[in-house]
Design an enzyme around this catalytic site. Structure first.
Site, short mmCIF file in Angstrom:
data_model
loop_
_atom_site.label_atom_id
_atom_site.label_comp_id
_atom_site.label_asym_id
_atom_site.label_seq_id
_atom_site.Cartn_x
_atom_site.Cartn_y
_atom_site.Cartn_z
N ARG A 163 0.85 -1.18 0.00
CA ARG A 163 0.00 0.00 0.00
C ARG A 163 0.89 1.23 0.00
O ARG A 163 2.03 1.20 0.48
CB ARG A 163 -0.91 0.02 1.23
N LYS A 188 -1.60 -2.57 7.96
CA LYS A 188 -2.74 -2.28 8.82
C LYS A 188 -2.66 -3.10 10.09
O LYS A 188 -2.17 -4.23 10.10
CB LYS A 188 -4.04 -2.60 8.08
N HIS A 262 -3.63 1.87 -6.16
CA HIS A 262 -4.07 0.50 -5.93
C HIS A 262 -3.93 -0.34 -7.20
O HIS A 262 -3.83 -1.57 -7.12
CB HIS A 262 -5.52 0.47 -5.45
N ARG A 265 -0.66 -2.05 -6.98
CA ARG A 265 -0.74 -3.19 -6.05
C ARG A 265 -1.39 -4.39 -6.74
O ARG A 265 -0.91 -5.53 -6.60
CB ARG A 265 -1.56 -2.74 -4.83
#
Length: 291
Positions: A163, A188, A262, A265
């Site tokens: 990320r 996260k 994103h 990713r």
């Protein structure tokens, strides 16, 4: 209003200063997200009820007010249902906290928690073909210091599939640029993981550290702007959009794609699968063909 502020103001201070970081142990990024949600909410409530922010109380926080605020986010600010739900999650967290710590407002908090999330339509995430990704990686001007930094940033994102914030949080001390070459990422929930680095990525990062005279053991973030401040997610989004636009002159198929962080990713995951590697555990799915 008392000399120490309204009950609502005191509850907000306890929520942000003590409950979120100490009791819940949330990351600074999550707390900042909640803070942004309440900054928007407080401004909306003050305008909606025609009173200063400092005079807001729990009575101004009715479910109808929250629903009006959520509609405002979508209709006036152009937020998606996903962003709307993220703002609502912050309000729900505060309501659960207030229900326990300010039981005189329990009934109101129950009604706030009952405000439902909105079903968000999933958008198909595209990925970039090899030549498209190569064109974007080659777009930064390597004759310029900023161009070399941006190339290292984009290459790191593509290599790791991380990320954006995970890469922006990387410090020189998180890099191991000798074999086995790897990078430590913090995701996260404050989860840490090690990700292998390609030789080209390690070489590029090593050159960036030498050029900028950065201490390899430094605990300051690696990617910074001209003023020496850490790059932001918004800055990376801008850079990626800029280089994707520049790359359309080389690969015209990029014109039809919406390139955002994103997508990189997702591109990494697709390319790993095409190479016979499961991106969930970095274990080979199949033996690669000999060339």
């Amino acid at each position: 209003m008392s000399a120490t502020g309204t009950t609502f103001a005191r509850a907000l201070r306890e929520f942000f200063a003590d409950y979120l970081p100490r009791v819940r142990g949330l990351s600074p990024h999550t707390i900042c997200s909640y803070r942004d949600a309440f900054a928007l909410l407080l401004r909306f409530l003050a305008k909606h009820h025609r009173c200063p922010v400092i005079r807001l109380e729990f009575k101004h926080l009715s479910p109808n007010d929250i629903i009006s605020f959520l509609h405002h986010l979508e209709a006036k600010r152009g937020n998606t249902a996903r962003t709307r739900n993220a703002r609502l999650a912050a309000i729900h967290a505060f309501a659960r906290f207030a229900a326990t710590n300010h039981p005189e407002h329990l009934e109101l908090c129950q009604r706030l928690i009952a405000v439902p999330s909105k079903r968000a339509r999933s958008r198909l995430v595209e990925y970039l073909e090899a030549e498209e990704m190569a064109a974007i990686l080659n777009a930064p001007d390597l004759k310029l210091a900023d161009g070399r930094r941006d190339h290292a940033l984009l290459l790191s994102l593509f290599n790791t599939g991380a990320r954006v914030q995970e890469i922006l949080d990387v410090r020189p001390s998180d890099l191991q640029l000798v074999r086995p070459m790897q990078i430590r990422l913090r995701g996260k929930g404050r989860k840490e993981r090690l990700c292998p680095l390609w030789p080209q990525t390690a070489k590029t990062l090593r050159a960036l550290i030498v050029e900028r005279r950065i201490d390899p053991a430094s605990t300051q973030t690696l990617f910074r702007n001209r003023r020496g401040e850490p790059l932001t997610r918004f800055g990376v989004r801008y850079l990626l959009r800029k280089y994707a636009s520049d790359a359309t002159a080389v690969v015209t198929t990029l014109k039809a794609k919406r390139v955002h962080p994103h997508v990189l990713r997702h591109t990494t995951a697709v390319h790993l699968l095409q190479a016979g590697v499961d991106p969930r555990d970095d274990q080979p799915l199949a033996r690669p063909r000999q060339r």
